[in-house]
Design an enzyme around this catalytic site. Structure first.
Site, PDB file in Angstrom:
ATOM      1  N   ASP A  37       0.860  -1.201   0.000  1.00  0.00           N
ATOM      2  CA  ASP A  37       0.000   0.000   0.000  1.00  0.00           C
ATOM      3  C   ASP A  37       0.888   1.240   0.000  1.00  0.00           C
ATOM      4  OD1 ASP A  37      -3.269   0.298   0.866  1.00  0.00           O
ATOM      5  OD2 ASP A  37      -2.044   2.113   0.901  1.00  0.00           O
ATOM      6  N   ASP A  75       4.207   2.267  -4.004  1.00  0.00           N
ATOM      7  CA  ASP A  75       3.225   2.929  -4.864  1.00  0.00           C
ATOM      8  C   ASP A  75       3.071   2.086  -6.133  1.00  0.00           C
ATOM      9  OD1 ASP A  75       1.928   4.658  -6.654  1.00  0.00           O
ATOM     10  OD2 ASP A  75       2.973   6.433  -5.905  1.00  0.00           O
ATOM     11  N   VAL A  76       1.852   1.717  -6.468  1.00  0.00           N
ATOM     12  CA  VAL A  76       1.660   0.867  -7.665  1.00  0.00           C
ATOM     13  C   VAL A  76       2.061   1.590  -8.960  1.00  0.00           C
ATOM     14  CG1 VAL A  76      -0.151  -0.612  -6.683  1.00  0.00           C
ATOM     15  CG2 VAL A  76      -0.806   1.497  -7.889  1.00  0.00           C
ATOM     16  N   TYR A 170     -11.616   7.954 -14.072  1.00  0.00           N
ATOM     17  CA  TYR A 170     -11.983   6.754 -13.298  1.00  0.00           C
ATOM     18  C   TYR A 170     -12.700   5.753 -14.207  1.00  0.00           C
ATOM     19  CZ  TYR A 170     -13.573   3.956  -9.305  1.00  0.00           C
ATOM     20  OH  TYR A 170     -13.789   2.920  -8.417  1.00  0.00           O
ATOM     21  N   THR A 205     -16.424   1.703   2.318  1.00  0.00           N
ATOM     22  CA  THR A 205     -15.008   1.974   2.608  1.00  0.00           C
ATOM     23  C   THR A 205     -14.815   3.497   2.613  1.00  0.00           C
ATOM     24  OG1 THR A 205     -14.272   2.103   0.319  1.00  0.00           O
ATOM     25  CG2 THR A 205     -14.336  -0.100   1.303  1.00  0.00           C
TER      26      THR A 205
HETATM   27  N1  LIG Z   1     -15.553   1.874  -2.456  1.00  0.00           N
HETATM   28  C1  LIG Z   1     -16.313   1.765  -3.532  1.00  0.00           C
HETATM   29  O1  LIG Z   1     -17.498   2.169  -3.546  1.00  0.00           O
HETATM   30  C2  LIG Z   1     -15.771   1.102  -4.781  1.00  0.00           C
HETATM   31  C3  LIG Z   1     -16.674   0.710  -5.789  1.00  0.00           C
HETATM   32  C4  LIG Z   1     -16.179   0.081  -6.931  1.00  0.00           C
HETATM   33  C5  LIG Z   1     -14.841  -0.156  -7.062  1.00  0.00           C
HETATM   34  N2  LIG Z   1     -13.964   0.236  -6.064  1.00  0.00           N
HETATM   35  C6  LIG Z   1     -12.546  -0.072  -6.240  1.00  0.00           C
HETATM   36  O2  LIG Z   1     -12.140  -0.934  -5.192  1.00  0.00           O
HETATM   37  C7  LIG Z   1     -10.732  -0.788  -4.956  1.00  0.00           C
HETATM   38  C8  LIG Z   1     -10.464  -0.649  -3.479  1.00  0.00           C
HETATM   39  O3  LIG Z   1     -10.999   0.581  -2.993  1.00  0.00           O
HETATM   40  P1  LIG Z   1     -11.611   0.742  -1.523  1.00  0.00           P
HETATM   41  O4  LIG Z   1     -13.073   0.907  -1.690  1.00  0.00           O
HETATM   42  O5  LIG Z   1     -11.114  -0.347  -0.631  1.00  0.00           O
HETATM   43  O6  LIG Z   1     -10.984   2.165  -1.110  1.00  0.00           O
HETATM   44  P2  LIG Z   1      -9.937   2.571   0.034  1.00  0.00           P
HETATM   45  O7  LIG Z   1      -9.583   3.974  -0.256  1.00  0.00           O
HETATM   46  O8  LIG Z   1     -10.476   2.240   1.363  1.00  0.00           O
HETATM   47  O9  LIG Z   1      -8.705   1.599  -0.212  1.00  0.00           O
HETATM   48  C9  LIG Z   1      -7.847   1.727  -1.314  1.00  0.00           C
HETATM   49  C10 LIG Z   1      -6.424   1.448  -0.856  1.00  0.00           C
HETATM   50  O10 LIG Z   1      -5.558   1.573  -2.002  1.00  0.00           O
HETATM   51  C11 LIG Z   1      -4.419   2.297  -1.599  1.00  0.00           C
HETATM   52  N3  LIG Z   1      -3.803   2.973  -2.732  1.00  0.00           N
HETATM   53  C12 LIG Z   1      -4.303   4.025  -3.416  1.00  0.00           C
HETATM   54  N4  LIG Z   1      -3.407   4.434  -4.324  1.00  0.00           N
HETATM   55  C13 LIG Z   1      -2.341   3.623  -4.231  1.00  0.00           C
HETATM   56  C14 LIG Z   1      -1.102   3.561  -4.904  1.00  0.00           C
HETATM   57  N5  LIG Z   1      -0.771   4.470  -5.845  1.00  0.00           N
HETATM   58  N6  LIG Z   1      -0.232   2.582  -4.590  1.00  0.00           N
HETATM   59  C15 LIG Z   1      -0.530   1.695  -3.609  1.00  0.00           C
HETATM   60  N7  LIG Z   1      -1.684   1.726  -2.911  1.00  0.00           N
HETATM   61  C16 LIG Z   1      -2.575   2.681  -3.222  1.00  0.00           C
HETATM   62  C17 LIG Z   1      -4.959   3.288  -0.580  1.00  0.00           C
HETATM   63  O11 LIG Z   1      -3.917   3.826   0.220  1.00  0.00           O
HETATM   64  C18 LIG Z   1      -5.963   2.467   0.178  1.00  0.00           C
HETATM   65  O12 LIG Z   1      -5.396   1.814   1.291  1.00  0.00           O
HETATM   66  C19 LIG Z   1     -10.301   0.390  -5.824  1.00  0.00           C
HETATM   67  O13 LIG Z   1      -9.703  -0.086  -7.009  1.00  0.00           O
HETATM   68  C20 LIG Z   1     -11.602   1.103  -6.139  1.00  0.00           C
HETATM   69  O14 LIG Z   1     -11.544   1.856  -7.335  1.00  0.00           O
HETATM   70  C21 LIG Z   1     -14.416   0.859  -4.941  1.00  0.00           C
END
Ligand SMILES: NC(=O)c1ccc[n+]([C@@H]2O[C@H](COP(=O)([O-])OP(=O)(O)OC[C@H]3O[C@@H](n4cnc5c(N)ncnc54)[C@H](O)[C@@H]3O)[C@@H](O)[C@H]2O)c1
Length: 271
Positions: A37, A75-76, A170, A205
């Protein structure tokens, strides 16, 4: 006996939210975890991102299940750092057979349009490509097969209702994730490596205001329609997505590849 005993899973965005839940769920099935992360704030992200303490909590939860975990702040968007994390983790835990490319950001902060576009595409599309490309060569070389899951979104199959650069980025990036998934599924099929994508609706989340949809709609009323689900639930739980992933990476889904699995409470069908 777990369904994933003896396997090692490489998971991005594992400090909190869905990524943490995936780490815990796969560990419950017996997998050891390499958790990556960024644990830092990014410029165009309008909500608080994870912190090192969040990743430490993921470590604690996985170890409480008696599984091993290597956690790395990386960082990804940085392919070299990600390769280092992957190599260090697999040197300690063994060959990786499961990859979950989950890290992602939602747009939000006020920033110049080109910066919003670039940051979101860099994380949500290039970051997913980086995650696959650091893992795939050794997965092929090990000859053990495996399973890769790319997290997309309902936004991977539905157009954005807004013209904000961050939302366009996005939506375009998540559509792009499906192109990667389908291409890798073809390329990796002969190696017995399956590649699929999960498409969540709103998940409880921090990215989605912890599932408080009314707050999201207050700031962006034009999103209301796209957030509506067929089932009477506004936001699903991270574990709902983790359960789908636990199935996808297990032998129960051994002939599932190249598929998009919506965990969307009927959101896509509702349009
Ligand atoms: N929450 C929603 O409603 C939702 C809906 C559809 C899809 N998603 C997708 O689900 C996935 C997870 O999101 P989430 O809901 O758990 O959100 P979140 O923000 O709680 O978790 C995302 C995590 O990814 C990490 N991250 C972000 N950028 C990064 C980077 N450059 N390098 C490494 N780590 C990084 C963040 O620090 C965080 O810990 C994402 O791909 C998001 O687009 C989320």
């Amino acid at each position: 006996m777990g369904k994933l005993d003896g396997q090692v899973a490489f998971i991005t965005g594992a400090a909190r939210g869905q990524g943490r839940s995936h780490a815990v769920r796969l560990a419950e099935e017996g997998a050891d975890i390499i958790a990556v992360d960024i644990c830092k704030q990014m410029k165009t992200v309008g909500y608080k991102m994870s912190r090192p303490e969040d990743l430490e909590e993921t470590v604690r939860l996985v170890e409480a299940l008696d599984r091993r975990i290597v956690a790395v702040e990386a960082d990804v968007r940085d392919g070299d750092a990600l390769q280092q994390a992957f190599d260090d983790g697999s040197a300690q835990l063994g060959a990786v057979t499961i990859v979950v490319a989950n890290a992602g950001v939602g747009p939000g902060a006020v920033a110049p349009p080109a910066e919003q576009w670039q940051e979101v595409v860099d994380v949500n599309l290039t970051g997913v490509w980086n995650t696959g490309r650091v893992a795939i060569p050794s997965m092929i070389e090990n000859g053990r097969g495996g399973a890769i899951v790319l997290t997309s979104s309902t936004g991977a199959v539905i157009g954005s209702p807004t013209n904000y650069p961050g939302m366009l980025a996005y939506t375009a990036a998540k559509h792009g994730v499906l192109g990667l998934m389908r291409s890798w599924a073809n390329f990796l099929g002969p190696h017995n490596i399956r590649v699929n994508s999960v498409a969540p609706t709103t998940v409880r989340t921090p990215m989605a205001n912890n599932g408080d949809v009314s707050l999201i709609v207050k700031h962006a009323p034009e999103l209301a329609n796209s957030l509506a689900n067929a089932l009477p639930v506004e936001a699903v739980e991270p574990r709902d997505i983790s359960n789908a992933i636990a199935w996808l990476v297990s032998d129960d889904a051994r002939y599932v590849t190249g598929s998009l699995i919506p965990v969307d409470a009927g959101n896509i069908n509702w349009r």
